[in-house]
Design a protein around this motif. Structure first.
Motif, PDB file in Angstrom:
ATOM      1  N   ARG A 185      68.778 -39.578 136.516  1.00 20.09           N
ATOM      2  CA  ARG A 185      69.383 -40.827 136.982  1.00 20.09           C
ATOM      3  C   ARG A 185      68.245 -41.769 137.344  1.00 20.09           C
ATOM      4  NH1 ARG A 185      71.239 -43.465 141.758  1.00 20.09           N
ATOM      5  NH2 ARG A 185      69.624 -42.498 142.989  1.00 20.09           N
ATOM      6  N   LEU A 186      68.355 -43.013 136.924  1.00 22.79           N
ATOM      7  CA  LEU A 186      67.345 -43.998 137.300  1.00 22.79           C
ATOM      8  C   LEU A 186      67.707 -44.525 138.683  1.00 22.79           C
ATOM      9  CD1 LEU A 186      64.795 -45.424 136.019  1.00 22.79           C
ATOM     10  CD2 LEU A 186      66.318 -47.375 135.652  1.00 22.79           C
ATOM     11  N   ALA A 187      66.890 -44.153 139.682  1.00 19.87           N
ATOM     12  CA  ALA A 187      67.164 -44.589 141.054  1.00 19.87           C
ATOM     13  C   ALA A 187      66.952 -46.097 141.173  1.00 19.87           C
ATOM     14  CB  ALA A 187      66.250 -43.838 142.022  1.00 19.87           C
ATOM     15  N   ALA A 188      67.373 -46.665 142.307  1.00 23.10           N
ATOM     16  CA  ALA A 188      67.223 -48.110 142.519  1.00 23.10           C
ATOM     17  C   ALA A 188      65.757 -48.532 142.446  1.00 23.10           C
ATOM     18  CB  ALA A 188      67.821 -48.499 143.872  1.00 23.10           C
ATOM     19  N   ASN A 189      64.853 -47.619 142.836  1.00 21.92           N
ATOM     20  CA  ASN A 189      63.418 -47.956 142.782  1.00 21.92           C
ATOM     21  C   ASN A 189      62.804 -47.690 141.402  1.00 21.92           C
ATOM     22  OD1 ASN A 189      63.190 -45.173 142.699  1.00 21.92           O
ATOM     23  ND2 ASN A 189      62.521 -44.972 144.836  1.00 21.92           N
ATOM     24  N   LEU A 190      63.652 -47.493 140.397  1.00 18.03           N
ATOM     25  CA  LEU A 190      63.236 -47.363 138.995  1.00 18.03           C
ATOM     26  C   LEU A 190      62.444 -46.088 138.703  1.00 18.03           C
ATOM     27  CD1 LEU A 190      62.298 -51.092 138.141  1.00 18.03           C
ATOM     28  CD2 LEU A 190      64.530 -49.969 138.021  1.00 18.03           C
ATOM     29  N   THR A 191      62.647 -45.045 139.513  1.00 13.65           N
ATOM     30  CA  THR A 191      62.058 -43.747 139.160  1.00 13.65           C
ATOM     31  C   THR A 191      63.190 -42.812 138.716  1.00 13.65           C
ATOM     32  OG1 THR A 191      62.227 -42.952 141.426  1.00 13.65           O
ATOM     33  CG2 THR A 191      60.151 -43.967 140.796  1.00 13.65           C
ATOM     34  N   TRP A 192      62.837 -41.889 137.811  1.00 15.85           N
ATOM     35  CA  TRP A 192      63.820 -40.918 137.330  1.00 15.85           C
ATOM     36  C   TRP A 192      63.909 -39.748 138.284  1.00 15.85           C
ATOM     37  CZ3 TRP A 192      67.117 -42.229 133.708  1.00 15.85           C
ATOM     38  CH2 TRP A 192      66.751 -43.153 132.720  1.00 15.85           C
ATOM     39  N   MET A 193      65.124 -39.347 138.598  1.00 14.46           N
ATOM     40  CA  MET A 193      65.314 -38.144 139.411  1.00 14.46           C
ATOM     41  C   MET A 193      66.487 -37.359 138.840  1.00 14.46           C
ATOM     42  SD  MET A 193      65.830 -40.373 142.836  1.00 14.46           S
ATOM     43  CE  MET A 193      65.803 -38.840 143.649  1.00 14.46           C
ATOM     44  N   GLU A 194      66.610 -36.092 139.245  1.00 14.68           N
ATOM     45  CA  GLU A 194      67.763 -35.332 138.777  1.00 14.68           C
ATOM     46  C   GLU A 194      69.028 -36.030 139.294  1.00 14.68           C
ATOM     47  OE1 GLU A 194      67.358 -30.993 138.603  1.00 14.68           O
ATOM     48  OE2 GLU A 194      69.360 -30.886 139.491  1.00 14.68           O
ATOM     49  N   ALA A 195      69.999 -36.193 138.405  1.00 10.86           N
ATOM     50  CA  ALA A 195      71.217 -36.921 138.776  1.00 10.86           C
ATOM     51  C   ALA A 195      72.108 -36.064 139.663  1.00 10.86           C
ATOM     52  CB  ALA A 195      71.980 -37.327 137.515  1.00 10.86           C
ATOM     53  N   THR A 228      59.390 -37.974 131.235  1.00 11.50           N
ATOM     54  CA  THR A 228      58.944 -39.233 130.637  1.00 11.50           C
ATOM     55  C   THR A 228      59.275 -39.293 129.152  1.00 11.50           C
ATOM     56  OG1 THR A 228      56.841 -38.165 130.281  1.00 11.50           O
ATOM     57  CG2 THR A 228      56.997 -39.593 132.195  1.00 11.50           C
ATOM     58  N   ALA A 229      59.849 -38.209 128.611  1.00 11.59           N
ATOM     59  CA  ALA A 229      60.033 -38.163 127.164  1.00 11.59           C
ATOM     60  C   ALA A 229      61.317 -38.826 126.709  1.00 11.59           C
ATOM     61  CB  ALA A 229      59.991 -36.723 126.714  1.00 11.59           C
ATOM     62  N   GLN A 230      61.558 -38.723 125.409  1.00 14.76           N
ATOM     63  CA  GLN A 230      62.720 -39.360 124.782  1.00 14.76           C
ATOM     64  C   GLN A 230      64.020 -38.989 125.479  1.00 14.76           C
ATOM     65  OE1 GLN A 230      62.213 -41.499 122.411  1.00 14.76           O
ATOM     66  NE2 GLN A 230      60.036 -41.079 122.353  1.00 14.76           N
ATOM     67  N   LYS A 231      64.782 -39.988 125.794  1.00 15.83           N
ATOM     68  CA  LYS A 231      66.056 -39.736 126.467  1.00 15.83           C
ATOM     69  C   LYS A 231      67.186 -40.430 125.729  1.00 15.83           C
ATOM     70  CE  LYS A 231      63.808 -40.182 130.911  1.00 15.83           C
ATOM     71  NZ  LYS A 231      62.672 -40.923 130.294  1.00 15.83           N
ATOM     72  N   SER A 232      68.366 -39.860 125.866  1.00 19.53           N
ATOM     73  CA  SER A 232      69.590 -40.565 125.497  1.00 19.53           C
ATOM     74  C   SER A 232      70.030 -41.295 126.754  1.00 19.53           C
ATOM     75  CB  SER A 232      70.671 -39.582 125.072  1.00 19.53           C
ATOM     76  OG  SER A 232      70.369 -39.078 123.801  1.00 19.53           O
ATOM     77  N   ILE A 233      69.966 -42.618 126.707  1.00 16.17           N
ATOM     78  CA  ILE A 233      70.198 -43.420 127.917  1.00 16.17           C
ATOM     79  C   ILE A 233      71.597 -44.033 127.889  1.00 16.17           C
ATOM     80  CG2 ILE A 233      69.430 -45.501 129.147  1.00 16.17           C
ATOM     81  CD1 ILE A 233      66.569 -44.784 128.005  1.00 16.17           C
ATOM     82  N   LEU A 278      63.994 -47.652 129.417  1.00 15.21           N
ATOM     83  CA  LEU A 278      63.425 -47.431 128.085  1.00 15.21           C
ATOM     84  C   LEU A 278      61.920 -47.204 128.131  1.00 15.21           C
ATOM     85  CD1 LEU A 278      65.379 -50.124 126.059  1.00 15.21           C
ATOM     86  CD2 LEU A 278      65.445 -47.651 125.673  1.00 15.21           C
ATOM     87  N   ARG A 279      61.297 -47.625 129.213  1.00 15.76           N
ATOM     88  CA  ARG A 279      59.838 -47.565 129.283  1.00 15.76           C
ATOM     89  C   ARG A 279      59.289 -46.158 129.079  1.00 15.76           C
ATOM     90  NH1 ARG A 279      59.217 -50.951 134.193  1.00 15.76           N
ATOM     91  NH2 ARG A 279      60.270 -52.691 133.198  1.00 15.76           N
ATOM     92  N   GLY A 280      59.985 -45.164 129.604  1.00 17.28           N
ATOM     93  CA  GLY A 280      59.503 -43.789 129.452  1.00 17.28           C
ATOM     94  C   GLY A 280      59.823 -43.171 128.102  1.00 17.28           C
ATOM     95  N   GLY A 281      60.425 -43.929 127.210  1.00 19.00           N
ATOM     96  CA  GLY A 281      60.802 -43.398 125.902  1.00 19.00           C
ATOM     97  C   GLY A 281      62.279 -43.085 125.858  1.00 19.00           C
ATOM     98  N   GLY A 282      62.872 -43.325 124.709  1.00 21.71           N
ATOM     99  CA  GLY A 282      64.284 -43.016 124.553  1.00 21.71           C
ATOM    100  C   GLY A 282      65.043 -44.147 123.918  1.00 21.71           C
ATOM    101  N   ARG A 283      66.335 -43.995 123.950  1.00 23.43           N
ATOM    102  CA  ARG A 283      67.180 -44.957 123.257  1.00 23.43           C
ATOM    103  C   ARG A 283      68.475 -45.120 124.038  1.00 23.43           C
ATOM    104  NH1 ARG A 283      69.580 -43.062 117.610  1.00 23.43           N
ATOM    105  NH2 ARG A 283      71.534 -44.180 117.826  1.00 23.43           N
ATOM    106  N   LEU A 287      67.799 -34.710 126.430  1.00 25.42           N
ATOM    107  CA  LEU A 287      67.659 -35.156 127.809  1.00 25.42           C
ATOM    108  C   LEU A 287      68.451 -36.457 127.991  1.00 25.42           C
ATOM    109  CD1 LEU A 287      65.926 -34.258 130.275  1.00 25.42           C
ATOM    110  CD2 LEU A 287      64.252 -35.947 129.534  1.00 25.42           C
ATOM    111  N   VAL A 288      69.248 -36.510 129.063  1.00 22.03           N
ATOM    112  CA  VAL A 288      70.097 -37.685 129.283  1.00 22.03           C
ATOM    113  C   VAL A 288      69.585 -38.472 130.485  1.00 22.03           C
ATOM    114  CG1 VAL A 288      72.420 -38.433 129.933  1.00 22.03           C
ATOM    115  CG2 VAL A 288      72.132 -36.616 128.242  1.00 22.03           C
ATOM    116  N   GLY A 289      69.540 -39.776 130.350  1.00 21.43           N
ATOM    117  CA  GLY A 289      69.153 -40.651 131.453  1.00 21.43           C
ATOM    118  C   GLY A 289      70.287 -41.613 131.789  1.00 21.43           C
TER     119      GLY A 289
END
Ligand SMILES: *[C@@H]1O[C@H](CO)[C@@H](O)[C@H](O)[C@H]1NC(C)=O
Ligand SMILES: *[C@@H]1O[C@H](CO)[C@@H](O)[C@H](O)[C@H]1NC(C)=O
Ligand SMILES: *[C@@H]1O[C@H](CO)[C@@H](O)[C@H](O)[C@H]1NC(C)=O
Length: 303
Positions: free
Chosen positions: A75-85, A28-33, A155-160, A121-123
């Motif tokens: 990776r942001l899945a289609a259901n908007l949850t983060w998972m390992e890419a 949930t922390a800061q990510k480079s998106i 962006l909701r979980g933090g990051g840029r 951390l990369v998203g």
């Protein structure tokens, strides 16, 4: 006046350091998106073969070392949850098609190798859909809305948001009118996107077509190579190996493209920003303002 300024500066620093010192980042922390958008070659068809007798397409499942999963790449899945890419990055986004390897993972691996501290951390936010024309990506369309919605959710979980990677245009090489209007539509998309993501100066790294699908390929390529927005960089994929059929990049070609995209992005970031970001990967007001000023200076410098 001067003591006052020093006090304000100190207050900003005091606020910044403890935030910057947080270590192992939770998801949930800061990510480079990074936003990945466009059509099939961004979604990824590397390793997808087509049985011409039956028309059935399958992915060979080969994931080269440059595309392997890594706990710091999400990776942001289609259901908007983060998972390992994991490859294929677009399987739940471009879900009507057989997806294979695209440029996304190789891009991130190259970025992390070159600038480990800076990106943390990369998203990844996959948004590409095969067979789509540029008119399907204009502001107000389903795909445009989905892309901006997914970017905001990321962006909701933090990051840029650090950059948008864009690879599209094959579908606009078939008709003369589409090809002739391509440049205006592409520029419109880029200008709207940066405005709607509220990220002035956000780098967009786009790809000039590798395949010669339709008769107007050169018109579309000329449009892509002729874009002169200050935040847009173009890498030329022409000459990279294609799968049989001549439309899709092979897996090794996608790895090479990922590295080209990474180099283009790293070259487009002025050094002072890298130094600031590596000390404080979180988005603090002080950095944000500095970052903004540096970008402004850069943009003014290129006019
Ligand atoms: C697969 O091959 C068939 C026959 O050549 C073709 O009609 C079809 O469009 C191809 N499908 C893909 C996804 O390339
Ligand atoms: C979201 O989608 C992913 C991938 O399809 C799946 O593994 C995960 O369980 C889903 N999560 C939720 C909360 O639905
Ligand atoms: C998948 O196919 C359905 C039915 O044709 C269509 O409504 C939908 O937009 C398609 N979605 C994608 C992502 O290709």
């Amino acid at each position: 006046m001067l003591p006052m300024l020093i006090l304000i500066f100190w207050a900003i620093l005091a606020r910044s350091w403890p935030l910057a010192a947080t270590h192992p980042l939770p998801p949930t922390a800061q990510k480079s998106i990074f936003i990945l958008a466009g059509q099939s070659n961004m979604a990824g068809r590397g390793g997808v073969t087509n049985d011409t007798a039956t028309g059935v397409t399958t992915w060979d499942g080969i994931v080269p070392p440059d595309c392997r999963p890594n706990p710091s790449i999400l990776r942001l899945a289609a259901n908007l949850t983060w998972m390992e890419a994991r490859e294929p990055l677009h399987s739940d986004i471009d879900y009507n098609k057989t997806n294979g390897v695209g440029p996304g993972m190789a891009f991130v691996h190259a970025i992390l190798r070159a600038a480990k501290l800076e990106f943390g951390l990369v998203g990844l936010v996959p948004c590409a859909v095969g067979g789509t024309k540029i008119t399907e990506w204009q502001r107000g369309t389903v795909l445009y809305d989905q892309m901006t919605r997914r970017a905001q959710a990321a962006l909701r979980g933090g990051g840029r948001i650090r950059a948008v990677l864009w690879y599209q245009g094959e579908s606009d090489t078939l008709e003369r009118e589409d090809a002739e209007l391509y440049k205006r539509r592409l520029e419109g998309l880029f200008v709207d996107l940066v405005a709607d993501l509220q990220s002035p100066g956000l780098p967009i790294i786009q790809v000039a077509l590798a395949s010669k699908v339709g008769p107007y390929t050169e018109t579309v390529r000329a449009a892509q190579l002729g874009i002169s927005l200050p935040n847009v960089r173009t890498v030329d994929a022409m000459g990279l190996p294609l799968e049989p059929g001549g439309l899709h990049l092979t897996t090794p070609a996608q790895v090479q493209l990922g590295k080209m995209l990474a180099r283009a992005l790293l070259n487009s970031i002025p050094k002072p920003i890298s130094l600031i970001s590596s000390k404080a990967p979180t988005m603090m007001p002080s950095n944000f303002i500095l970052d903004f000023l540096l970008r402004l200076v850069r943009i003014l410098g290129t006019i």
